[in-house]
Motif scaffolding. Structure first.
Motif, PDB file in Angstrom:
ATOM      1  N   VAL A  99      36.492  50.721  35.590  1.00 37.41           N
ATOM      2  CA  VAL A  99      37.323  50.229  36.822  1.00 37.41           C
ATOM      3  C   VAL A  99      38.275  50.481  36.649  1.00 37.41           C
ATOM      4  CG1 VAL A  99      37.914  48.543  35.481  1.00 37.41           C
ATOM      5  CG2 VAL A  99      37.890  47.556  37.358  1.00 37.41           C
ATOM      6  N   ARG A 100      38.717  50.440  38.116  1.00 39.14           N
ATOM      7  CA  ARG A 100      39.888  51.146  38.911  1.00 39.14           C
ATOM      8  C   ARG A 100      41.110  50.287  38.574  1.00 39.14           C
ATOM      9  NH1 ARG A 100      39.069  55.647  42.211  1.00 39.14           N
ATOM     10  NH2 ARG A 100      36.975  55.823  42.549  1.00 39.14           N
ATOM     11  N   PRO A 101      42.480  50.232  38.320  1.00 36.73           N
ATOM     12  CA  PRO A 101      43.425  49.633  38.715  1.00 36.73           C
ATOM     13  C   PRO A 101      43.487  48.060  39.611  1.00 36.73           C
ATOM     14  CG  PRO A 101      44.417  51.866  38.140  1.00 36.73           C
ATOM     15  CD  PRO A 101      43.173  51.783  38.528  1.00 36.73           C
ATOM     16  N   ASN A 102      43.545  48.690  40.812  1.00 44.16           N
ATOM     17  CA  ASN A 102      42.609  47.013  41.178  1.00 44.16           C
ATOM     18  C   ASN A 102      42.159  46.691  41.876  1.00 44.16           C
ATOM     19  OD1 ASN A 102      40.964  49.342  43.260  1.00 44.16           O
ATOM     20  ND2 ASN A 102      41.581  49.386  44.867  1.00 44.16           N
ATOM     21  N   GLY A 103      41.019  47.175  40.387  1.00 44.88           N
ATOM     22  CA  GLY A 103      39.751  46.149  39.841  1.00 44.88           C
ATOM     23  C   GLY A 103      38.548  46.956  40.355  1.00 44.88           C
ATOM     24  N   CYS A 105      35.585  49.046  41.178  1.00 39.42           N
ATOM     25  CA  CYS A 105      34.461  50.162  41.102  1.00 39.42           C
ATOM     26  C   CYS A 105      34.773  52.073  41.295  1.00 39.42           C
ATOM     27  CB  CYS A 105      32.365  49.840  41.757  1.00 39.42           C
ATOM     28  SG  CYS A 105      31.492  51.029  40.802  1.00 39.42           S
ATOM     29  N   GLU A 106      34.292  52.886  39.639  1.00 36.73           N
ATOM     30  CA  GLU A 106      34.818  53.824  40.021  1.00 36.73           C
ATOM     31  C   GLU A 106      33.682  54.593  40.494  1.00 36.73           C
ATOM     32  OE1 GLU A 106      34.879  55.960  36.403  1.00 36.73           O
ATOM     33  OE2 GLU A 106      33.020  54.797  35.625  1.00 36.73           O
ATOM     34  N   VAL A 107      32.851  54.358  40.806  1.00 37.54           N
ATOM     35  CA  VAL A 107      31.128  54.540  40.905  1.00 37.54           C
ATOM     36  C   VAL A 107      31.365  54.583  43.284  1.00 37.54           C
ATOM     37  CG1 VAL A 107      28.668  55.318  41.411  1.00 37.54           C
ATOM     38  CG2 VAL A 107      29.582  54.305  39.020  1.00 37.54           C
ATOM     39  N   ILE A 108      31.736  53.181  43.045  1.00 37.57           N
ATOM     40  CA  ILE A 108      31.794  53.010  44.356  1.00 37.57           C
ATOM     41  C   ILE A 108      33.135  52.692  44.924  1.00 37.57           C
ATOM     42  CG2 ILE A 108      30.719  51.786  47.140  1.00 37.57           C
ATOM     43  CD1 ILE A 108      28.059  51.554  45.706  1.00 37.57           C
ATOM     44  N   PRO A 109      33.841  53.029  44.750  1.00 39.93           N
ATOM     45  CA  PRO A 109      35.254  52.792  45.222  1.00 39.93           C
ATOM     46  C   PRO A 109      36.008  51.360  46.292  1.00 39.93           C
ATOM     47  CG  PRO A 109      35.151  54.896  45.552  1.00 39.93           C
ATOM     48  CD  PRO A 109      33.737  54.447  45.779  1.00 39.93           C
ATOM     49  N   GLU A 110      35.128  51.857  46.932  1.00 41.83           N
ATOM     50  CA  GLU A 110      35.297  50.288  48.418  1.00 41.83           C
ATOM     51  C   GLU A 110      34.937  48.768  47.867  1.00 41.83           C
ATOM     52  OE1 GLU A 110      31.870  52.711  49.376  1.00 41.83           O
ATOM     53  OE2 GLU A 110      33.640  53.083  49.078  1.00 41.83           O
ATOM     54  N   LEU A 111      33.910  49.144  46.328  1.00 44.07           N
ATOM     55  CA  LEU A 111      33.454  47.633  46.230  1.00 44.07           C
ATOM     56  C   LEU A 111      34.318  46.591  44.974  1.00 44.07           C
ATOM     57  CD1 LEU A 111      29.335  48.123  45.988  1.00 44.07           C
ATOM     58  CD2 LEU A 111      30.855  47.073  47.985  1.00 44.07           C
ATOM     59  N   PRO A 112      34.447  45.573  44.957  1.00 41.17           N
ATOM     60  CA  PRO A 112      34.969  45.539  43.495  1.00 41.17           C
ATOM     61  C   PRO A 112      34.084  45.590  41.814  1.00 41.17           C
ATOM     62  CG  PRO A 112      35.281  43.850  45.553  1.00 41.17           C
ATOM     63  CD  PRO A 112      34.542  44.789  45.831  1.00 41.17           C
ATOM     64  N   CYS A 113      35.208  45.434  41.382  1.00 39.28           N
ATOM     65  CA  CYS A 113      33.811  45.721  39.951  1.00 39.28           C
ATOM     66  C   CYS A 113      33.155  44.227  40.033  1.00 39.28           C
ATOM     67  CB  CYS A 113      34.685  46.689  38.644  1.00 39.28           C
ATOM     68  SG  CYS A 113      33.798  45.853  37.418  1.00 39.28           S
ATOM     69  N   VAL A 114      31.884  44.317  40.240  1.00 42.97           N
ATOM     70  CA  VAL A 114      31.024  43.173  39.141  1.00 42.97           C
ATOM     71  C   VAL A 114      31.771  42.899  37.938  1.00 42.97           C
ATOM     72  CG1 VAL A 114      28.835  42.878  38.423  1.00 42.97           C
ATOM     73  CG2 VAL A 114      28.988  44.533  40.615  1.00 42.97           C
ATOM     74  N   TRP A 115      31.982  43.107  36.960  1.00 38.69           N
ATOM     75  CA  TRP A 115      32.207  42.769  35.768  1.00 38.69           C
ATOM     76  C   TRP A 115      33.556  42.542  35.784  1.00 38.69           C
ATOM     77  CZ3 TRP A 115      29.413  41.242  31.859  1.00 38.69           C
ATOM     78  CH2 TRP A 115      28.338  41.508  31.781  1.00 38.69           C
ATOM     79  N   ALA A 116      34.670  42.944  36.555  1.00 35.68           N
ATOM     80  CA  ALA A 116      36.228  42.331  37.400  1.00 35.68           C
ATOM     81  C   ALA A 116      35.762  41.119  37.967  1.00 35.68           C
ATOM     82  CB  ALA A 116      36.860  43.374  37.947  1.00 35.68           C
ATOM     83  N   GLN A 117      34.563  40.564  38.498  1.00 37.86           N
ATOM     84  CA  GLN A 117      34.905  39.528  39.168  1.00 37.86           C
ATOM     85  C   GLN A 117      34.132  38.200  37.769  1.00 37.86           C
ATOM     86  OE1 GLN A 117      31.596  40.901  41.793  1.00 37.86           O
ATOM     87  NE2 GLN A 117      33.072  40.918  43.808  1.00 37.86           N
ATOM     88  N   ALA A 118      32.677  39.034  37.408  1.00 36.14           N
ATOM     89  CA  ALA A 118      32.703  38.329  36.521  1.00 36.14           C
ATOM     90  C   ALA A 118      33.312  37.924  35.279  1.00 36.14           C
ATOM     91  CB  ALA A 118      31.408  39.056  35.321  1.00 36.14           C
ATOM     92  N   TRP A 119      34.050  38.310  35.116  1.00 35.52           N
ATOM     93  CA  TRP A 119      35.597  37.737  34.329  1.00 35.52           C
ATOM     94  C   TRP A 119      35.747  36.609  34.807  1.00 35.52           C
ATOM     95  CZ3 TRP A 119      35.889  37.499  29.012  1.00 35.52           C
ATOM     96  CH2 TRP A 119      38.008  37.104  29.253  1.00 35.52           C
ATOM     97  N   GLU A 120      36.367  36.567  35.798  1.00 35.73           N
ATOM     98  CA  GLU A 120      37.366  35.576  36.911  1.00 35.73           C
ATOM     99  C   GLU A 120      36.603  34.875  36.864  1.00 35.73           C
ATOM    100  OE1 GLU A 120      40.122  35.862  40.717  1.00 35.73           O
ATOM    101  OE2 GLU A 120      39.777  37.902  39.466  1.00 35.73           O
ATOM    102  N   ARG A 121      35.719  35.170  37.617  1.00 34.79           N
ATOM    103  CA  ARG A 121      34.566  33.838  37.800  1.00 34.79           C
ATOM    104  C   ARG A 121      34.350  32.731  36.569  1.00 34.79           C
ATOM    105  NH1 ARG A 121      30.904  36.261  41.651  1.00 34.79           N
ATOM    106  NH2 ARG A 121      32.087  36.584  43.668  1.00 34.79           N
ATOM    107  N   SER A 122      34.460  33.485  35.272  1.00 33.39           N
ATOM    108  CA  SER A 122      33.728  32.761  34.110  1.00 33.39           C
ATOM    109  C   SER A 122      35.495  32.346  33.420  1.00 33.39           C
ATOM    110  CB  SER A 122      33.397  34.342  33.286  1.00 33.39           C
ATOM    111  OG  SER A 122      34.382  34.601  31.965  1.00 33.39           O
ATOM    112  N   ARG A 123      36.532  32.451  33.748  1.00 32.90           N
ATOM    113  CA  ARG A 123      36.980  31.331  33.177  1.00 32.90           C
ATOM    114  C   ARG A 123      37.735  29.879  34.047  1.00 32.90           C
ATOM    115  NH1 ARG A 123      37.329  32.586  29.022  1.00 32.90           N
ATOM    116  NH2 ARG A 123      36.092  33.460  29.669  1.00 32.90           N
ATOM    117  N   HIS A 124      36.881  30.457  34.835  1.00 35.45           N
ATOM    118  CA  HIS A 124      36.952  29.137  36.090  1.00 35.45           C
ATOM    119  C   HIS A 124      36.170  28.057  35.331  1.00 35.45           C
ATOM    120  CE1 HIS A 124      40.113  30.370  38.889  1.00 35.45           C
ATOM    121  NE2 HIS A 124      39.469  31.171  38.913  1.00 35.45           N
TER     122      HIS A 124
END
Length: 170
Positions: A99-103, A105-124
């Motif tokens: 996952v890139r420093p901006n959160g 995806c390393e495979v598709i750089p213009e997309l947010p990492c699914v797992w970064a999204q999952a972590w952030e949402r799980s905190r709520h």
């Protein structure tokens, strides 16, 4: 409350829905109870129809809301109501380490990492917030296209794929 990252892939209106994981987890808990009560009777009355109805409703509802990939082993409640199967690497546990420093995806750089999204949402979330820390077994590809709700009721979704056991040594 911190702003939640934009969804990598989304249907119109689904991002708003996913950015309210507390509401979604309550809807999940209610749905789980209703399906556990109603599906067994429906299956006794019309087995094929009941299962087809479950698959179709998941394709429509979860497809729209979560870009569901119909893996047959839904863990949305454990991943901040973000489908991990939308990760380009299909990671069941993540993030991958790329996952890139901006959160993004390393495979598709213009997309947010699914797992970064999952972590952030799980905190709520209130009920299932810490389930994101549970290591999931690999996806059983034989369940692809089946109903995750039916597989949960039958206990199929928790069985590890043949040949895989946690901590197994060769």
């Amino acid at each position: 409350m911190t702003a939640i990252m934009k969804e990598a892939r989304r249907a119109p209106g689904s991002e708003l829905l996913k950015n309210h994981p507390r509401l979604l987890e309550l809807a999940y808990a209610a749905s789980k109870r209703l399906i556990a009560l109603g599906y067994p009777l429906a299956r006794r009355l019309a087995p094929r129809l009941a299962e087809r109805a479950m698959v179709r409703s998941e394709e429509l509802l979860k497809g729209y809301a979560f870009n569901c990939q119909m893996c047959g082993q839904c863990i949305l409640h454990s991943t901040g109501m973000t489908c991990p199967m939308n990760c380009p690497k299909n990671l069941r546990n993540g993030p991958c380490g790329g996952v890139r420093p901006n959160g993004h995806c390393e495979v598709i750089p213009e997309l947010p990492c699914v797992w970064a999204q999952a972590w952030e949402r799980s905190r709520h979330m209130l009920i299932y917030a810490d389930e994101i820390k549970v290591v999931q077994p690999p996806v059983n590809r034989q369940l692809q296209g089946t109903s995750a709700w039916v597989n949960m009721l039958d206990g199929i979704d928790t069985r590890a794929p043949k040949g895989w056991q946690a901590g197994e040594r060769r």
